[in-house]
Design a protein around this motif. Structure first.
Motif, PDB file in Angstrom:
ATOM      1  N   PRO A   1       0.498  33.110  70.033  1.00 33.73           N
ATOM      2  CA  PRO A   1       1.318  34.324  70.026  1.00 33.73           C
ATOM      3  C   PRO A   1       2.054  34.471  68.693  1.00 33.73           C
ATOM      4  O   PRO A   1       2.431  33.481  68.055  1.00 33.73           O
ATOM      5  N   LEU A   2       2.280  35.719  68.284  1.00 34.93           N
ATOM      6  CA  LEU A   2       2.863  36.005  66.974  1.00 34.93           C
ATOM      7  C   LEU A   2       4.332  36.368  67.075  1.00 34.93           C
ATOM      8  O   LEU A   2       4.764  37.056  67.999  1.00 34.93           O
ATOM      9  N   ALA A   3       5.085  35.930  66.077  1.00 37.63           N
ATOM     10  CA  ALA A   3       6.452  36.409  65.878  1.00 37.63           C
ATOM     11  C   ALA A   3       6.561  36.744  64.398  1.00 37.63           C
ATOM     12  O   ALA A   3       6.493  35.852  63.539  1.00 37.63           O
ATOM     13  N   VAL A   4       6.685  38.035  64.084  1.00 35.33           N
ATOM     14  CA  VAL A   4       6.665  38.498  62.704  1.00 35.33           C
ATOM     15  C   VAL A   4       8.019  39.110  62.347  1.00 35.33           C
ATOM     16  O   VAL A   4       8.527  39.967  63.077  1.00 35.33           O
ATOM     17  N   ALA A   5       8.592  38.651  61.241  1.00 33.18           N
ATOM     18  CA  ALA A   5       9.869  39.189  60.774  1.00 33.18           C
ATOM     19  C   ALA A   5       9.705  39.749  59.368  1.00 33.18           C
ATOM     20  O   ALA A   5       8.891  39.264  58.579  1.00 33.18           O
ATOM     21  N   CYS A   6      10.491  40.776  59.057  1.00 29.55           N
ATOM     22  CA  CYS A   6      10.476  41.367  57.725  1.00 29.55           C
ATOM     23  C   CYS A   6      11.482  40.648  56.831  1.00 29.55           C
ATOM     24  O   CYS A   6      12.615  40.388  57.245  1.00 29.55           O
ATOM     25  N   GLU A   7      11.053  40.309  55.611  1.00 25.00           N
ATOM     26  CA  GLU A   7      11.946  39.764  54.595  1.00 25.00           C
ATOM     27  C   GLU A   7      12.127  40.828  53.515  1.00 25.00           C
ATOM     28  O   GLU A   7      11.311  40.947  52.599  1.00 25.00           O
ATOM     29  N   PRO A   8      13.177  41.632  53.621  1.00 20.96           N
ATOM     30  CA  PRO A   8      13.345  42.768  52.703  1.00 20.96           C
ATOM     31  C   PRO A   8      13.499  42.333  51.245  1.00 20.96           C
ATOM     32  O   PRO A   8      14.228  41.387  50.932  1.00 20.96           O
ATOM     33  N   GLY A   9      12.778  43.021  50.364  1.00 23.25           N
ATOM     34  CA  GLY A   9      12.921  42.817  48.927  1.00 23.25           C
ATOM     35  C   GLY A   9      12.660  41.416  48.446  1.00 23.25           C
ATOM     36  O   GLY A   9      13.205  40.986  47.427  1.00 23.25           O
ATOM     37  N   ALA A  10      11.783  40.674  49.143  1.00 21.31           N
ATOM     38  CA  ALA A  10      11.562  39.264  48.814  1.00 21.31           C
ATOM     39  C   ALA A  10      10.638  39.065  47.614  1.00 21.31           C
ATOM     40  O   ALA A  10      10.536  37.965  47.087  1.00 21.31           O
ATOM     41  N   LEU A  11       9.963  40.125  47.180  1.00 24.79           N
ATOM     42  CA  LEU A  11       8.971  40.001  46.110  1.00 24.79           C
ATOM     43  C   LEU A  11       9.127  41.161  45.142  1.00 24.79           C
ATOM     44  O   LEU A  11       9.429  42.288  45.538  1.00 24.79           O
ATOM     45  N   ARG A  12       8.932  40.893  43.851  1.00 30.85           N
ATOM     46  CA  ARG A  12       8.865  41.954  42.851  1.00 30.85           C
ATOM     47  C   ARG A  12       7.414  42.157  42.453  1.00 30.85           C
ATOM     48  O   ARG A  12       6.691  41.189  42.214  1.00 30.85           O
ATOM     49  N   VAL A  13       6.995  43.423  42.393  1.00 28.75           N
ATOM     50  CA  VAL A  13       5.602  43.749  42.134  1.00 28.75           C
ATOM     51  C   VAL A  13       5.506  44.725  40.965  1.00 28.75           C
ATOM     52  O   VAL A  13       6.206  45.751  40.933  1.00 28.75           O
ATOM     53  N   LEU A  14       4.645  44.401  39.986  1.00 29.24           N
ATOM     54  CA  LEU A  14       4.378  45.306  38.876  1.00 29.24           C
ATOM     55  C   LEU A  14       3.527  46.454  39.418  1.00 29.24           C
ATOM     56  O   LEU A  14       2.423  46.243  39.898  1.00 29.24           O
TER      57      LEU A  14
END
Length: 317
Positions: free
Chosen positions: A283-296
């Motif tokens: 079973p899945l438990a998915v959470a959002c990590e806001p702004g965790a990565l910078r992308v060009l």
């Protein structure tokens, strides 16, 4: 100094061919860079971490490969704070599409060297970081079948990565059986009988441009969820052409949800994938990590205009 992370096996060898093109362009432009060749997703993160630790003047880590290669280095980039760049060379290239990065190598390099960034969220499923989507059920089984197939290699060789996915859909449709699923979004549980798939998305598409969650935005701090349920095999087959344009979202057997965390529990074991890579059948438990990565991303130019900013590697997107 730019770090280029090259997966020579991406896209059936497209990664290495694309790198040769990029390398020639970098030499012409006298750009300072270091190349890191990876052959295994299991070792890529540690390789990247070790390389990034050697110096502090990295301007970006630019992946020459596909979504799976990007997936393998997300942990290293989140920990280091070094921006992610992408030169698409995979089967699906949905990360590139989601950030409006050109599929042509030279154009993608041009945008990467402009060093304009946006902040992007990451999906965290039991400690595994994902950038595009965490999919479970039918479409995850399609990905498992495609990755184990011979036709994927053939389709990559002729530059038709999406065709492999379409073949996989027909292959999987013959054997897959839907079952009950419980989906809990921000603490609110909903159950669906005869569910085929549950997709938790950060970007609009996966599977080579299929718009599963067309409203998804990479930096809004929210997860977009698509549940397909209570549909016959024939109806499911007719659904897939509508997904190409994102027109499936208003169909009566498609439910769209949105929240900061999502739990998915099928009544029977079902495969799950993140960025096309296997996540098992639990079973899945998915959470959002806001702004965790910078992308060009070319999207940063529009953000700069809106914010009245002129600097590189902007925050906000």
């Amino acid at each position: 100094m730019y770090l280029f992370i090259i997966n020579s096996r991406s896209g059936g060898g497209a990664g290495l061919r694309t790198w040769h093109t990029i390398q020639a362009l970098l030499e012409k432009r006298a750009a300072a860079y270091e190349a890191l060749l990876t052959h295994s997703a299991d070792s890529a993160e540690s390789q990247v971490l070790q390389t990034l630790a050697r110096r502090e003047d990295w301007r970006a880590a630019i992946v020459v490969g596909g979504d799976g290669t990007i997936h393998s280095v997300l942990g290293a980039l989140r920990r280091s704070g070094v921006p992610l760049g992408v030169i698409p060379a995979g089967s699906g290239n949905d990360t590139a599409r989601g950030f409006s990065i050109p599929l042509a190598p030279e154009a993608a390099l041009d945008h990467a060297l402009q060093e304009r960034c946006i902040e992007a969220d990451l999906l965290n499923a039991a400690g595994v970081l994902t950038l595009t989507a965490v999919a479970s059920g039918f479409d995850a089984q399609v990905a498992v079948n495609v990755n184990a197939s011979r036709y994927k290699r053939l389709c990559n060789a002729i530059g038709a990565g999406r065709l492999a996915y379409i073949i996989g859909v027909l292959h999987t449709l013959m054997t897959f059986k839907p079952c009950r699923v419980s989906v809990t979004c921000d603490g609110k549980e909903q159950a669906y009988a005869q569910a085929w798939l549950v997709s938790v998305c950060n970007l609009p598409s996966y599977g080579g441009g299929l718009l599963i969650c067309p409203q998804a935005e990479s930096g809004d701090g929210l997860l977009d969820v698509c549940v397909v349920h209570g549909v016959s095999r024939g109806q499911l087959l007719r659904l897939f052409p509508t997904v190409v344009k994102g027109r499936h979202t208003k169909l009566p057997y498609v439910t769209m949800l949105r929240g900061r965390s999502v739990a998915v529990h099928f009544a029977q074991p079902r495969h799950a994938i993140g960025d096309g890579e296997a996540l098992g059948t639990a079973p899945l438990a998915v959470a959002c990590e806001p702004g965790a990565l910078r992308v060009l991303s070319p999207l940063a130019a529009a953000s700069a205009v809106a914010a009245g900013a002129a600097g590189s590697c902007l925050t906000g997107g």
